[in-house]
Design a protein around this motif. Structure first.
Motif, PDB file in Angstrom:
ATOM      1  N   THR A 115       0.835  -1.192   0.000  1.00  0.00           N
ATOM      2  CA  THR A 115       0.000   0.000   0.000  1.00  0.00           C
ATOM      3  C   THR A 115       0.870   1.242   0.000  1.00  0.00           C
ATOM      4  O   THR A 115       1.826   1.346   0.767  1.00  0.00           O
ATOM      5  CB  THR A 115      -0.915  -0.002   1.242  1.00  0.00           C
ATOM      6  N   LEU A 116       0.572   2.156  -0.883  1.00  0.00           N
ATOM      7  CA  LEU A 116       1.271   3.435  -1.002  1.00  0.00           C
ATOM      8  C   LEU A 116       2.689   3.318  -1.550  1.00  0.00           C
ATOM      9  O   LEU A 116       3.534   4.174  -1.281  1.00  0.00           O
ATOM     10  CB  LEU A 116       1.302   4.169   0.353  1.00  0.00           C
ATOM     11  N   GLY A 117       2.958   2.244  -2.282  1.00  0.00           N
ATOM     12  CA  GLY A 117       4.271   2.202  -2.902  1.00  0.00           C
ATOM     13  C   GLY A 117       4.889   0.816  -2.944  1.00  0.00           C
ATOM     14  O   GLY A 117       4.196  -0.190  -3.134  1.00  0.00           O
ATOM     15  N   TYR A 118       6.197   0.772  -2.737  1.00  0.00           N
ATOM     16  CA  TYR A 118       6.953  -0.465  -2.800  1.00  0.00           C
ATOM     17  C   TYR A 118       7.872  -0.575  -1.588  1.00  0.00           C
ATOM     18  O   TYR A 118       8.311   0.438  -1.025  1.00  0.00           O
ATOM     19  CB  TYR A 118       7.816  -0.516  -4.069  1.00  0.00           C
ATOM     20  N   HIS A 119       8.147  -1.812  -1.215  1.00  0.00           N
ATOM     21  CA  HIS A 119       9.142  -2.081  -0.183  1.00  0.00           C
ATOM     22  C   HIS A 119      10.372  -2.645  -0.866  1.00  0.00           C
ATOM     23  O   HIS A 119      10.273  -3.517  -1.723  1.00  0.00           O
ATOM     24  CB  HIS A 119       8.595  -3.090   0.833  1.00  0.00           C
ATOM     25  N   ARG A 120      11.523  -2.159  -0.489  1.00  0.00           N
ATOM     26  CA  ARG A 120      12.759  -2.582  -1.142  1.00  0.00           C
ATOM     27  C   ARG A 120      13.017  -4.071  -0.899  1.00  0.00           C
ATOM     28  O   ARG A 120      12.512  -4.654   0.066  1.00  0.00           O
ATOM     29  CB  ARG A 120      13.944  -1.767  -0.620  1.00  0.00           C
ATOM     30  N   PRO A 121      13.808  -4.712  -1.737  1.00  0.00           N
ATOM     31  CA  PRO A 121      14.149  -6.118  -1.512  1.00  0.00           C
ATOM     32  C   PRO A 121      14.713  -6.311  -0.108  1.00  0.00           C
ATOM     33  O   PRO A 121      15.578  -5.546   0.336  1.00  0.00           O
ATOM     34  CB  PRO A 121      15.201  -6.402  -2.579  1.00  0.00           C
ATOM     35  N   GLN A 122      14.236  -7.320   0.580  1.00  0.00           N
ATOM     36  CA  GLN A 122      14.649  -7.493   1.970  1.00  0.00           C
ATOM     37  C   GLN A 122      16.140  -7.789   2.102  1.00  0.00           C
ATOM     38  O   GLN A 122      16.776  -7.422   3.091  1.00  0.00           O
ATOM     39  CB  GLN A 122      13.801  -8.576   2.636  1.00  0.00           C
ATOM     40  N   PHE A 123      16.726  -8.426   1.115  1.00  0.00           N
ATOM     41  CA  PHE A 123      18.158  -8.711   1.154  1.00  0.00           C
ATOM     42  C   PHE A 123      19.013  -7.445   1.163  1.00  0.00           C
ATOM     43  O   PHE A 123      20.198  -7.500   1.507  1.00  0.00           O
ATOM     44  CB  PHE A 123      18.566  -9.576  -0.044  1.00  0.00           C
ATOM     45  N   ASP A 124      18.435  -6.308   0.791  1.00  0.00           N
ATOM     46  CA  ASP A 124      19.210  -5.070   0.737  1.00  0.00           C
ATOM     47  C   ASP A 124      19.788  -4.676   2.096  1.00  0.00           C
ATOM     48  O   ASP A 124      20.770  -3.920   2.154  1.00  0.00           O
ATOM     49  CB  ASP A 124      18.350  -3.918   0.210  1.00  0.00           C
ATOM     50  N   VAL A 125      19.187  -5.160   3.180  1.00  0.00           N
ATOM     51  CA  VAL A 125      19.649  -4.744   4.512  1.00  0.00           C
ATOM     52  C   VAL A 125      20.758  -5.650   5.056  1.00  0.00           C
ATOM     53  O   VAL A 125      21.350  -5.345   6.093  1.00  0.00           O
ATOM     54  CB  VAL A 125      18.481  -4.699   5.520  1.00  0.00           C
ATOM     55  N   LEU A 126      21.045  -6.755   4.382  1.00  0.00           N
ATOM     56  CA  LEU A 126      22.106  -7.646   4.836  1.00  0.00           C
ATOM     57  C   LEU A 126      23.467  -7.008   4.600  1.00  0.00           C
ATOM     58  O   LEU A 126      23.700  -6.378   3.566  1.00  0.00           O
ATOM     59  CB  LEU A 126      22.021  -8.982   4.110  1.00  0.00           C
ATOM     60  N   ARG A 127      24.387  -7.202   5.553  1.00  0.00           N
ATOM     61  CA  ARG A 127      25.729  -6.659   5.450  1.00  0.00           C
ATOM     62  C   ARG A 127      26.749  -7.765   5.692  1.00  0.00           C
ATOM     63  O   ARG A 127      26.435  -8.780   6.328  1.00  0.00           O
ATOM     64  CB  ARG A 127      25.941  -5.557   6.497  1.00  0.00           C
ATOM     65  N   PRO A 128      27.976  -7.579   5.251  1.00  0.00           N
ATOM     66  CA  PRO A 128      29.003  -8.582   5.525  1.00  0.00           C
ATOM     67  C   PRO A 128      29.243  -8.809   7.018  1.00  0.00           C
ATOM     68  O   PRO A 128      29.624  -9.912   7.426  1.00  0.00           O
ATOM     69  CB  PRO A 128      30.249  -7.997   4.845  1.00  0.00           C
ATOM     70  N   ASP A 129      29.007  -7.763   7.848  1.00  0.00           N
ATOM     71  CA  ASP A 129      29.233  -7.904   9.283  1.00  0.00           C
ATOM     72  C   ASP A 129      27.973  -8.281  10.058  1.00  0.00           C
ATOM     73  O   ASP A 129      27.986  -8.323  11.292  1.00  0.00           O
ATOM     74  CB  ASP A 129      29.830  -6.625   9.857  1.00  0.00           C
ATOM     75  N   THR A 130      26.868  -8.555   9.364  1.00  0.00           N
ATOM     76  CA  THR A 130      25.665  -9.043  10.041  1.00  0.00           C
ATOM     77  C   THR A 130      25.985 -10.386  10.692  1.00  0.00           C
ATOM     78  O   THR A 130      26.512 -11.282  10.044  1.00  0.00           O
ATOM     79  CB  THR A 130      24.504  -9.203   9.044  1.00  0.00           C
ATOM     80  N   ASP A 131      25.681 -10.516  11.988  1.00  0.00           N
ATOM     81  CA  ASP A 131      26.056 -11.757  12.668  1.00  0.00           C
ATOM     82  C   ASP A 131      24.878 -12.591  13.140  1.00  0.00           C
ATOM     83  O   ASP A 131      25.064 -13.715  13.610  1.00  0.00           O
ATOM     84  CB  ASP A 131      27.010 -11.484  13.835  1.00  0.00           C
ATOM     85  N   LEU A 132      23.652 -12.085  13.004  1.00  0.00           N
ATOM     86  CA  LEU A 132      22.464 -12.862  13.346  1.00  0.00           C
ATOM     87  C   LEU A 132      21.351 -12.508  12.378  1.00  0.00           C
ATOM     88  O   LEU A 132      21.061 -11.324  12.156  1.00  0.00           O
ATOM     89  CB  LEU A 132      22.012 -12.571  14.780  1.00  0.00           C
ATOM     90  N   VAL A 133      20.731 -13.520  11.775  1.00  0.00           N
ATOM     91  CA  VAL A 133      19.620 -13.320  10.843  1.00  0.00           C
ATOM     92  C   VAL A 133      18.505 -14.284  11.222  1.00  0.00           C
ATOM     93  O   VAL A 133      18.742 -15.487  11.395  1.00  0.00           O
ATOM     94  CB  VAL A 133      20.037 -13.585   9.382  1.00  0.00           C
ATOM     95  N   THR A 134      17.290 -13.754  11.379  1.00  0.00           N
ATOM     96  CA  THR A 134      16.110 -14.615  11.483  1.00  0.00           C
ATOM     97  C   THR A 134      15.275 -14.441  10.229  1.00  0.00           C
ATOM     98  O   THR A 134      15.153 -13.334   9.697  1.00  0.00           O
ATOM     99  CB  THR A 134      15.259 -14.312  12.729  1.00  0.00           C
ATOM    100  N   ILE A 135      14.687 -15.540   9.770  1.00  0.00           N
ATOM    101  CA  ILE A 135      13.881 -15.526   8.553  1.00  0.00           C
ATOM    102  C   ILE A 135      12.581 -16.279   8.831  1.00  0.00           C
ATOM    103  O   ILE A 135      12.605 -17.447   9.220  1.00  0.00           O
ATOM    104  CB  ILE A 135      14.606 -16.221   7.387  1.00  0.00           C
ATOM    105  N   GLY A 136      11.468 -15.617   8.626  1.00  0.00           N
ATOM    106  CA  GLY A 136      10.160 -16.264   8.726  1.00  0.00           C
ATOM    107  C   GLY A 136       9.444 -16.117   7.397  1.00  0.00           C
ATOM    108  O   GLY A 136       8.797 -15.104   7.139  1.00  0.00           O
TER     109      GLY A 136
END
Length: 311
Positions: A115-136
């Protein structure tokens, strides 16, 4: 998991009213200096987490659970969803929550219409130094969940004691939704590989879906399904969770977090439900979705796995 992507549009007006009362709070804890990085994922559990990314659909984002965030409004993301609760409990963790209502595995790498536009690809927020990821993720793929709650209630009156919805989705002796879930497994496997590629140091937790229906009995005023379709609904959900578990088992950085056992006794029919029934609660939860207690329950399962007990 979403009934339909159109649900996001249907409830966004209600959310906008609520959001007028809410500030654009984030529940991320302040970042602090982390200990030296080690070479294994498991060792991270002993030193704390610094950058936590949450990916997922509406069973992660928490539509209508107060307070709703504005960034963006169309994702129906709560400040009290399980990623926010986990980050708060971990204490020294910066959370980037990219979850969005209506998302499927394709929305990890492609922008999502909201609604009201688009949400960017969720992978865009991942970084090389990300150390914990949850995915549902996975419940919206191939329209499995939306097909169930969009079709089954309307078939109940024709055969209230039978299993008309199961029969509806069975073609030439094959359960078409069960068959579709096998494709979901392959898609989730690709998602896990994509996370590992972008965040090679991250421990990845694939979050299963909590129980919707009771193991026995019915509550047709809350879950308006034919009596025989309750068992079938459980079978579909168990099949989906099993597919997710299989996908996680094939990725050495990923652990499947099974929320189904912990949600026993907290189905939509129960007194202490984690899941909203057919009636939308405009200040509590979207229909057929987790409420605040459901988010707390899922967060507790995740924290227990991470060794962070003691709410």
């Amino acid at each position: 998991m979403r009934s339909r992507r159109s649900l996001a549009a249907a409830v966004s007006v209600l959310v906008a009213v609520l959001c007028g009362l809410a500030s654009s709070i984030t529940t991320t804890a302040a970042a602090s200096e982390s200990a030296d990085r080690t070479s294994t994922h498991r060792s991270q559990q002993t030193r704390g987490w610094t950058h936590y990314v949450a990916l997922g659909d509406s069973y992660t984002s928490g539509p209508l659970i107060p307070l709703q965030r504005l960034d963006p409004l169309g994702c129906l993301r709560s400040t009290q969803n399980y990623p926010s609760l986990v980050a708060l409990r971990l204490g020294r963790t910066v959370l980037t929550d990219a979850s969005c209502a209506g998302a499927d595995t394709g929305d990890m790498t492609e922008r999502q219409k909201i609604t009201l536009g688009y949400h960017r690809p969720q992978f865009d927020v991942l970084r090389p130094d990300t150390d914990l990821v949850t995915i549902g993720i996975g419940g919206n793929d191939y329209g499995v969940f939306g097909s169930i709650i969009g079709t089954c209630p309307g078939l109940r009156d024709a055969d209230p004691s039978g299993n008309p919805c199961q029969e509806h989705f069975t073609v030439d002796g094959v359960d078409t939704l069960t068959e579709a879930i096998q494709n979901t497994r392959r898609d989730v496997e690709a998602v896990l590989d994509g996370v590992r590629e972008r965040s090679p140091e991250a421990t990845i937790l694939l979050i299963g879906y909590p129980r919707i229906a009771p193991p026995t009995g019915t509550c047709t005023d809350i879950l308006p399904f034919a009596d025989g379709d309750y068992a079938w609904l459980n079978d579909i959900e168990e099949t989906l969770n099993a597919a997710l578990a299989t996908a996680a088992a094939g990725n050495d950085a990923t652990t499947f977090i099974d929320t189904y056992p912990a949600s026993l006794g907290h189905d939509a029919c129960s007194e202490h439900a984690w899941i909203q029934g057919q009636h939308l609660n405009p200040i509590g939860a979207a229909h057929y979705h987790p409420n605040r207690w459901g988010m707390e329950g899922v967060a507790e399962v995740i924290l227990d796995h991470l060794g962070e007990r003691g709410w």
